[in-house]
Write a protein that holds these residues in place. Structure first.
Motif, PDB file in Angstrom:
ATOM      1  N   GLU A 253      -5.182  -5.376 -14.786  1.00 19.32           N
ATOM      2  CA  GLU A 253      -5.313  -4.583 -13.553  1.00 19.32           C
ATOM      3  C   GLU A 253      -4.247  -3.500 -13.568  1.00 19.32           C
ATOM      4  N   GLY A 298       1.691  -3.980  -5.504  1.00 21.05           N
ATOM      5  CA  GLY A 298       0.921  -5.216  -5.389  1.00 21.05           C
ATOM      6  C   GLY A 298      -0.556  -5.083  -5.123  1.00 21.05           C
ATOM      7  N   ASN A 300      -4.271  -2.874  -6.647  1.00 18.64           N
ATOM      8  CA  ASN A 300      -4.781  -1.983  -7.690  1.00 18.64           C
ATOM      9  C   ASN A 300      -4.537  -0.529  -7.303  1.00 18.64           C
ATOM     10  N   ALA A 303      -2.928   5.812  -8.384  1.00 15.96           N
ATOM     11  CA  ALA A 303      -2.482   6.991  -7.645  1.00 15.96           C
ATOM     12  C   ALA A 303      -1.174   7.581  -8.187  1.00 15.96           C
ATOM     13  N   ARG A 305       1.615   6.963  -7.266  1.00 11.85           N
ATOM     14  CA  ARG A 305       2.615   7.006  -6.201  1.00 11.85           C
ATOM     15  C   ARG A 305       2.467   5.724  -5.389  1.00 11.85           C
ATOM     16  N   ASN A 307       3.892   3.237  -1.787  1.00 10.24           N
ATOM     17  CA  ASN A 307       3.964   3.369  -0.336  1.00 10.24           C
ATOM     18  C   ASN A 307       5.301   2.859   0.201  1.00 10.24           C
ATOM     19  N   PRO A 309       6.378   0.454   2.361  1.00  8.04           N
ATOM     20  CA  PRO A 309       6.886  -0.918   2.457  1.00  8.04           C
ATOM     21  C   PRO A 309       7.742  -1.334   1.260  1.00  8.04           C
ATOM     22  N   GLN A 412      -2.749 -14.008 -12.549  1.00 13.68           N
ATOM     23  CA  GLN A 412      -2.568 -13.315 -11.276  1.00 13.68           C
ATOM     24  C   GLN A 412      -1.718 -12.081 -11.551  1.00 13.68           C
ATOM     25  N   ASN A 414      -0.986  -9.539  -9.983  1.00 16.12           N
ATOM     26  CA  ASN A 414      -0.114  -9.005  -8.943  1.00 16.12           C
ATOM     27  C   ASN A 414       1.100  -9.895  -8.690  1.00 16.12           C
TER      28      ASN A 414
ATOM     29  N   MET B   1      -0.410   2.040   4.332  1.00 11.24           N
ATOM     30  CA  MET B   1      -1.859   1.926   4.465  1.00 11.24           C
ATOM     31  C   MET B   1      -2.187   1.111   5.707  1.00 11.24           C
ATOM     32  N   GLU B  14       1.006  -4.207   5.288  1.00  9.97           N
ATOM     33  CA  GLU B  14       2.121  -5.130   5.051  1.00  9.97           C
ATOM     34  C   GLU B  14       1.875  -6.534   5.618  1.00  9.97           C
ATOM     35  N   TYR B  18      -2.543  -9.508  -0.912  1.00 12.84           N
ATOM     36  CA  TYR B  18      -3.638  -8.960  -1.713  1.00 12.84           C
ATOM     37  C   TYR B  18      -4.070  -9.947  -2.779  1.00 12.84           C
ATOM     38  N   LEU B  19      -5.361 -10.101  -2.964  1.00 12.06           N
ATOM     39  CA  LEU B  19      -5.809 -10.987  -4.042  1.00 12.06           C
ATOM     40  C   LEU B  19      -6.472 -10.257  -5.200  1.00 12.06           C
ATOM     41  N   GLY B  20      -7.203  -9.176  -4.914  1.00 12.23           N
ATOM     42  CA  GLY B  20      -7.847  -8.471  -6.024  1.00 12.23           C
ATOM     43  C   GLY B  20      -9.338  -8.303  -5.789  1.00 12.23           C
ATOM     44  N   HIS B  76      -5.626   5.771  -2.459  1.00  9.92           N
ATOM     45  CA  HIS B  76      -5.230   4.751  -1.483  1.00  9.92           C
ATOM     46  C   HIS B  76      -5.977   4.901  -0.156  1.00  9.92           C
TER      47      HIS B  76
END
Ligand SMILES: Cc1cc2nc3c(=O)[nH]c(=O)nc-3n(C[C@H](O)[C@H](O)[C@H](O)COP(=O)(O)OP(=O)(O)OC[C@H]3O[C@@H](n4cnc5c(N)ncnc54)[C@H](O)[C@@H]3O)c2cc1C
Lengths: 416, 98
Positions: A253, A298, A300, A303, A305, A307, A309, A412, A414, B1, B14, B18-20, B76
């Motif tokens: 991923e 965390g 996919n 981009a 860039r 964010n 958080p 996993q 992520n 987001m 936040e 996320y799992l995918g 995004h």
């Protein structure tokens, strides 16, 4: 053009008029013996070792943007060989040894600086795990020193040792680890490959593969069709996209990883410090900027860039570890596209298509691998056999159960 | 987001885990003769598209529902969100109306 101290003095006295571009800007030939897709660190190093060590000719590197526009120019420049598992550690130690001789090999200043890395631990269990890791490093011929709290305090007195959540109990130190100038590495390999006759073709995006009877014949590009007996793909975060054009689905991923640089400060941080528990790591560049980062965002992403958080999370990690940096101002931040594999380890292997080879899945740790990855990929492309340090990096390991799961976290991406 | 939660309105990403890829909701048939390779592909392989992606987000810091969010991985931009239970429900073909 050879670089030397004498040359620098001579150029200084003659107005720097004698410097030449470091590589040519050739037109693509109709066909090559070997085409490398992706002019990042790994693609350029592959081309260099193919020509230098394996005596191959008629090689091209096709890069969709410019040399250094990908992760090789976006990473936080840490090089180290402090892995645990037998499939990984000998490979990374091989890479470390190549780093140690790289500047002489390339006659180029890659600013390899062995200023050491310290991974902090906070519990007895973590200390035991790091002791085991240190022993695994010794077995591969690498260096590792377990520092207790007092020894650590001597080296880095400015950490917050008594953080209530993560009190610092010590660290695993690899003195030979350090940093290198990331652009310099790309430029050094590009120049070295070019001098050996490799065509480095920029602004040339691969848009498809010509595959006939299960064998790759060449690549379609934005600069026309280019024939090739063998094609090696080394496109990092774009691996899934490029291999999809050959009908292949990968255990990867793409995610975004951010990095940050502060204004230039006087030397305060002696080496690389990682605070895994707080998702934070830091070093100081030769210009004085604090270079730091943390976790992937965390989700996919293509981009390039991230964010806010994660920006906040990284800043909090830094403040928890070393409150002294709280007043440093952030100068820049950016993101890169990382190819997160399902076990956190890379792939250097053949594919289901004859003549098509894959180098990818480097996650957020492929810069340190650049020399060994190039060497091992060149070995595979030249001899059709994996290099002895890269035999575990098979594409079919997910099906056969031979995953190299450093973190022990399962499939996993992520999480790694 | 910001994720447009179908029940709670716009929520900060936040708050979610996320799992995918949402296709993970379709488990392969364990009784199929190709189950071994099917499960291997299911666990390890991903389409990983650059562009529109349907993906699973868990509202851990909220109502603990699973959402299927449609998002553009190049920008995004979030294009929509629905409850995973709705997304998983087999689509009922409408009777043609007279
Ligand atoms: C913020 C950040 C920090 C990092 N920090 C570290 C670190 O401290 N230590 C470490 O070891 N690693 C680190 N990494 C990881 C490391 O940078 C990468 O794993 C490594 O650089 C990937 O290999 P590469 O250099 O070949 O990739 P890249 O430089 O990304 O090269 C791939 C190239 O392929 C090109 N390409 C893509 N598609 C096509 C196409 N269709 N046709 C032609 N060309 C194409 C791209 O334009 C790109 O130039 C970090 C990564 C990031 C993003």
């Amino acid at each position: 053009m050879k670089f030397s101290a004498l040359r620098v003095v001579k150029e200084a006295l003659t107005g720097h008029k004698g410097w030449k571009p470091l590589w040519r800007n050739p037109q693509p030939q109709p066909d090559y013996d070997i085409v490398i897709v992706g002019g990042g660190g790994h693609g350029l190093a592959t081309a260099y070792y193919l020509a230098k060590t394996f005596g191959k000719a008629r090689i091209a590197v096709l890069e969709k943007g410019w040399i250094g526009s990908g992760n090789v120019g976006r990473n936080t420049t840490i090089v180290r060989s402090n892995y645990l598992l037998p499939g990984n550690q000998p490979f990374y130690e091989f890479s470390m040894k190549l780093w140690e001789g790289l500047e002489q090999e390339l006659n180029f200043n890659a600013m390899v600086s062995q200023r050491g890395i310290i991974n902090l631990f906070h519990t007895d269990a973590q200390r035991d795990a790091f002791r085991r890791r240190g022993n695994a490093m010794h077995l591969s011929g690498a260096d590792a020193v377990l520092l207790d709290r007092d020894a650590l305090r001597q080296k880095v007195p400015f950490l917050n040792y008594d953080n209530a959540r993560f009190p610092i109990k010590g660290g695993l130190w690899q003195p030979r680890a350090g940093t290198a100038r990331h652009d310099g590495v790309a430029w050094g390999y590009a120049r070295g490959a070019d001098m050996l006759g490799v065509d480095i073709i920029q602004n040339c995006e691969v848009t498809g593969f010509r595959i006939n009877a299960g064998r790759v014949r060449g690549v379609e590009t934005t600069r026309g069709y280019i024939g090739a007996a063998k094609v090696g793909v080394a496109v990092a975060g774009s691996s899934s996209r490029v291999m999809a054009m050959a009908g292949q689905r990968l255990p990867i991923e793409s995610h975004v990883l951010q990095a940050f640089v502060s204004e230039g400060l006087k030397p305060v941080i002696p080496g690389v410090i990682t605070f895994g528990a707080g998702h934070f790591y830091i070093s100081q560049s030769d210009k004085g900027g604090l270079v730091f980062g943390g976790d992937i965002d965390g989700y996919n992403s293509y981009a390039q860039r991230g964010n806010l958080p994660v920006v906040e999370d990284v800043a909090q990690g830094g403040m928890a570890l070393m409150p002294m940096i709280g007043r440093a101002r952030l100068l820049r931040s950016w993101g890169g596209l990382v190819d997160m594999s399902m076990d956190g380890s890379p792939i250097i292997d053949r594919t289901a298509i004859d003549g098509l080879y894959l180098n990818g899945g480097w996650c957020y740790g492929g810069f340190k691998a650049t020399p060994a990855s190039g060497f091992a990929f060149a070995h595979l492309l030249a001899t059709d056999r994996p290099h002895e340090t890269a035999t575990a990096y098979r594409l079919d390991r997910f099906a056969t159960g031979h995953v190299i799961d450093e973190r022990g976290a399962g499939a996993q991406p992520n999480l790694h | 987001m910001l994720i447009p939660h179908p029940l709670l309105g716009l929520r900060d990403a936040e708050e979610f885990v996320y799992l995918g890829d949402a296709s993970l909701m379709q488990r392969p048939d364990p009784d199929s003769p190709t189950a071994l390779t099917d499960f291997c592909d299911y666990v390890f392989l991903r389409d990983n598209p650059a562009g529109v992606h349907r993906e699973l987000w868990f509202h851990e810091q909220g109502d603990r529902s699973w959402l299927v969010v449609t998002r553009n991985t190049l920008t995004h931009e979030i294009l929509g969100a629905e409850l995973a239970t709705d997304a998983a429900r087999p689509t009922v073909t409408q009777e043609p109306s007279a």
